[in-house]
Design an enzyme around this catalytic site. Structure first.
Site, PDB file in Angstrom:
ATOM      1  N   ASP A 252      54.402 150.199 101.838  1.00 20.61           N
ATOM      2  CA  ASP A 252      55.642 150.689 101.238  1.00 20.61           C
ATOM      3  C   ASP A 252      55.523 150.546  99.726  1.00 20.61           C
ATOM      4  O   ASP A 252      54.921 149.588  99.243  1.00 20.61           O
ATOM      5  CB  ASP A 252      56.846 149.864 101.742  1.00 20.61           C
ATOM      6  CG  ASP A 252      58.144 150.657 101.698  1.00 20.61           C
ATOM      7  OD1 ASP A 252      58.541 151.041 100.584  1.00 20.61           O
ATOM      8  OD2 ASP A 252      58.750 150.896 102.751  1.00 20.61           O
TER       9      ASP A 252
ATOM     10  N   TYR B 299      63.599 167.943  99.950  1.00 25.20           N
ATOM     11  CA  TYR B 299      63.359 167.202 101.196  1.00 25.20           C
ATOM     12  C   TYR B 299      62.953 168.160 102.311  1.00 25.20           C
ATOM     13  O   TYR B 299      61.919 167.987 102.957  1.00 25.20           O
ATOM     14  CB  TYR B 299      64.639 166.462 101.574  1.00 25.20           C
ATOM     15  CG  TYR B 299      64.542 165.554 102.779  1.00 25.20           C
ATOM     16  CD1 TYR B 299      63.723 164.433 102.757  1.00 25.20           C
ATOM     17  CD2 TYR B 299      65.300 165.800 103.924  1.00 25.20           C
ATOM     18  CE1 TYR B 299      63.665 163.582 103.853  1.00 25.20           C
ATOM     19  CE2 TYR B 299      65.251 164.956 105.015  1.00 25.20           C
ATOM     20  CZ  TYR B 299      64.428 163.843 104.975  1.00 25.20           C
ATOM     21  OH  TYR B 299      64.373 163.004 106.059  1.00 25.20           O
TER      22      TYR B 299
ATOM     23  N   SER C 164      59.450 158.083 103.048  1.00 28.37           N
ATOM     24  CA  SER C 164      60.176 159.160 102.345  1.00 28.37           C
ATOM     25  C   SER C 164      61.607 158.715 102.126  1.00 28.37           C
ATOM     26  O   SER C 164      62.207 158.100 103.010  1.00 28.37           O
ATOM     27  CB  SER C 164      60.204 160.453 103.172  1.00 28.37           C
ATOM     28  OG  SER C 164      61.033 161.413 102.523  1.00 28.37           O
TER      29      SER C 164
ATOM     30  N   PHE D 192      64.573 151.505 106.562  1.00 24.59           N
ATOM     31  CA  PHE D 192      65.426 151.340 107.747  1.00 24.59           C
ATOM     32  C   PHE D 192      64.618 151.572 109.032  1.00 24.59           C
ATOM     33  O   PHE D 192      64.451 150.661 109.865  1.00 24.59           O
ATOM     34  CB  PHE D 192      66.606 152.314 107.615  1.00 24.59           C
ATOM     35  CG  PHE D 192      67.395 152.572 108.858  1.00 24.59           C
ATOM     36  CD1 PHE D 192      67.810 151.534 109.687  1.00 24.59           C
ATOM     37  CD2 PHE D 192      67.750 153.879 109.204  1.00 24.59           C
ATOM     38  CE1 PHE D 192      68.559 151.788 110.840  1.00 24.59           C
ATOM     39  CE2 PHE D 192      68.499 154.144 110.341  1.00 24.59           C
ATOM     40  CZ  PHE D 192      68.888 153.102 111.164  1.00 24.59           C
TER      41      PHE D 192
ATOM     42  N   LYS E 155      59.240 168.429 104.088  1.00 27.63           N
ATOM     43  CA  LYS E 155      59.047 168.106 105.510  1.00 27.63           C
ATOM     44  C   LYS E 155      58.474 169.302 106.264  1.00 27.63           C
ATOM     45  O   LYS E 155      57.676 169.134 107.192  1.00 27.63           O
ATOM     46  CB  LYS E 155      60.371 167.658 106.127  1.00 27.63           C
ATOM     47  CG  LYS E 155      60.868 166.295 105.624  1.00 27.63           C
ATOM     48  CD  LYS E 155      59.968 165.158 106.104  1.00 27.63           C
ATOM     49  CE  LYS E 155      60.567 163.791 105.787  1.00 27.63           C
ATOM     50  NZ  LYS E 155      59.693 162.681 106.243  1.00 27.63           N
TER      51      LYS E 155
ATOM     52  N   GLY F 191      62.802 151.253 100.044  1.00 27.66           N
ATOM     53  CA  GLY F 191      62.683 150.199 101.064  1.00 27.66           C
ATOM     54  C   GLY F 191      62.975 148.836 100.470  1.00 27.66           C
ATOM     55  O   GLY F 191      63.072 148.677  99.251  1.00 27.66           O
TER      56      GLY F 191
END
Ligand code: UDP
Length: 329
Positions: free
Chosen positions: A34, A148, A78, A14, A152, A39
């Site tokens: 990618d 996640y 990610s 996105f 990060k 994706g």
């Protein structure tokens, strides 16, 4: 002077796909990368005909090599929705740890400036409201969002270490909830979930009593913020998001009104560790980057709804992402 080139990881996603469009418009050649797990090439297929666009089908958790000069890197690979990273927690951890290590090492070799995509999730379920960059967060490392959030947070730490140790030019953006065309309809996030349900004539699934809040930023505003941060000389984290906060219940009502549907709101269990409130303090972005969001929610939602309406019936009914089940963990 050689043509400037930017490597964008997660380019078919996105945000990645919007960034490809923006940097092509800026006259910078784009090297898109990618692994197509979350994706979709459809998001960037219009760029393949351009000589200043290249695509590498590659997983950045593995060694990265691209021939020639690379001036900038945007690390946007990610999974980014709770549903995705619950399904593929190991890949989620790998891409922001091993993947970031590869990206930073590659940036050193190329003497490139690198911007990494961090997230408001580093603040966890925040006890400070609105969230400033100085807040250290309230994250559960072993909860469903741990894979996640901690990845990060590690990414930010590694990026700072490369900056301090090797003098690498680094930028860290903390992205708050963002929406717009090319979001995956079935990624489980609240906006595609609600709009998809309204379009299919299903009831809207509100988690909990809907009193939790989010602040939604339109994708064009975010992309402008990313561009400005990349071109700035500021290496500490910067929040980018729209501070216009709304409860999920009110948001659901807005979607029902927008789509003109007669569906009901049904309340499902609130997922574990779901942040109760989220709103960015954007003072830094305003002062350092001269950035402010420009698109209000009514305008942004209309554009996004028009995009989802244009999808085929088949896409509208797809609930599983095609690549997830082929994953080798
Ligand atoms: N949510 C909801 N219904 C859905 C999907 C999400 O009520 O079908 C809620 C979710 O519990 C959270 C908010 O909407 O409080 C935003 O969820 P999302 O997954 O979009 O992103 P988050 O900000 O939680 O990472």
């Amino acid at each position: 002077m050689a043509q400037k080139r930017i490597l964008i990881t997660g380019a078919a996603g996105f945000l990645g796909s919007h960034l490809c469009d923006r940097f092509i418009k800026e006259g910078i050649a784009v090297v898109a990368m990618d692994n197509l797990i979350t994706g979709d090439l459809k998001n960037i297929e219009h760029l393949f005909k351009l000589p200043q666009f290249e695509f590498y089908h590659h997983d950045v958790s593995k060694f990265i090599h691209v021939a020639g000069n690379i001036d900038y890197i945007l690390h946007f690979a990610s999974p980014a929705s709770p549903i995705d990273y619950l399904k593929i927690p190991i890949q989620t951890l790998k891409v922001s740890s091993l993947g970031t290590h590869n990206v930073l090492g590659f940036a050193r070799v190329k003497k490139a400036r690198v911007l990494v995509a961090s997230t408001s999730e580093v603040y966890g379920d925040p006890e400070v409201h609105p969230q400033t960059e100085e807040y250290w967060g309230n994250v559960n490392p072993v909860g469903p969002r741990g894979c996640y959030d901690e990845a990060k947070r590690f990414m930010e730490a590694l990026t700072m270490a490369y900056h301090e140790t090797h003098g690498l030019e680094t930028r860290i953006i903390r992205i708050f909830n963002t929406y717009g065309p090319k979001m995956r309809l079935n990624d489980g996030r609240v906006l595609p979930a609600f709009i998809g349900q309204a379009l299919r004539g299903e009831d809207l699934t509100m988690f909990g009593d809907g009193s939790q809040t989010r602040s939604f930023c339109f994708v064009d505003d975010l992309v402008e913020g990313i561009y400005r941060l990349l071109m700035s000389d500021y290496h500490m984290p910067v929040n980018i998001g729209n501070p216009d906060e709304i409860s999920i219940k009110d948001f659901a009502d807005e979607i029902l009104k927008l789509t003109g549907s007669n569906q009901k709101l049904i309340s499902l269990a609130l997922p574990k560790d779901d942040p109760k409130q989220r709103k960015p303090d954007i003072t830094k972005a305003q002062q350092i980057l001269g950035w402010n969001p420009k698109v209000n929610r009514a305008e942004g939602l209309k554009i996004t709804y028009d995009y989802f309406k244009s999808l085929s019936k088949e896409e509208l009914n797809k609930t599983e992402h095609r690549n997830l089940e082929t994953l080798n963990k």
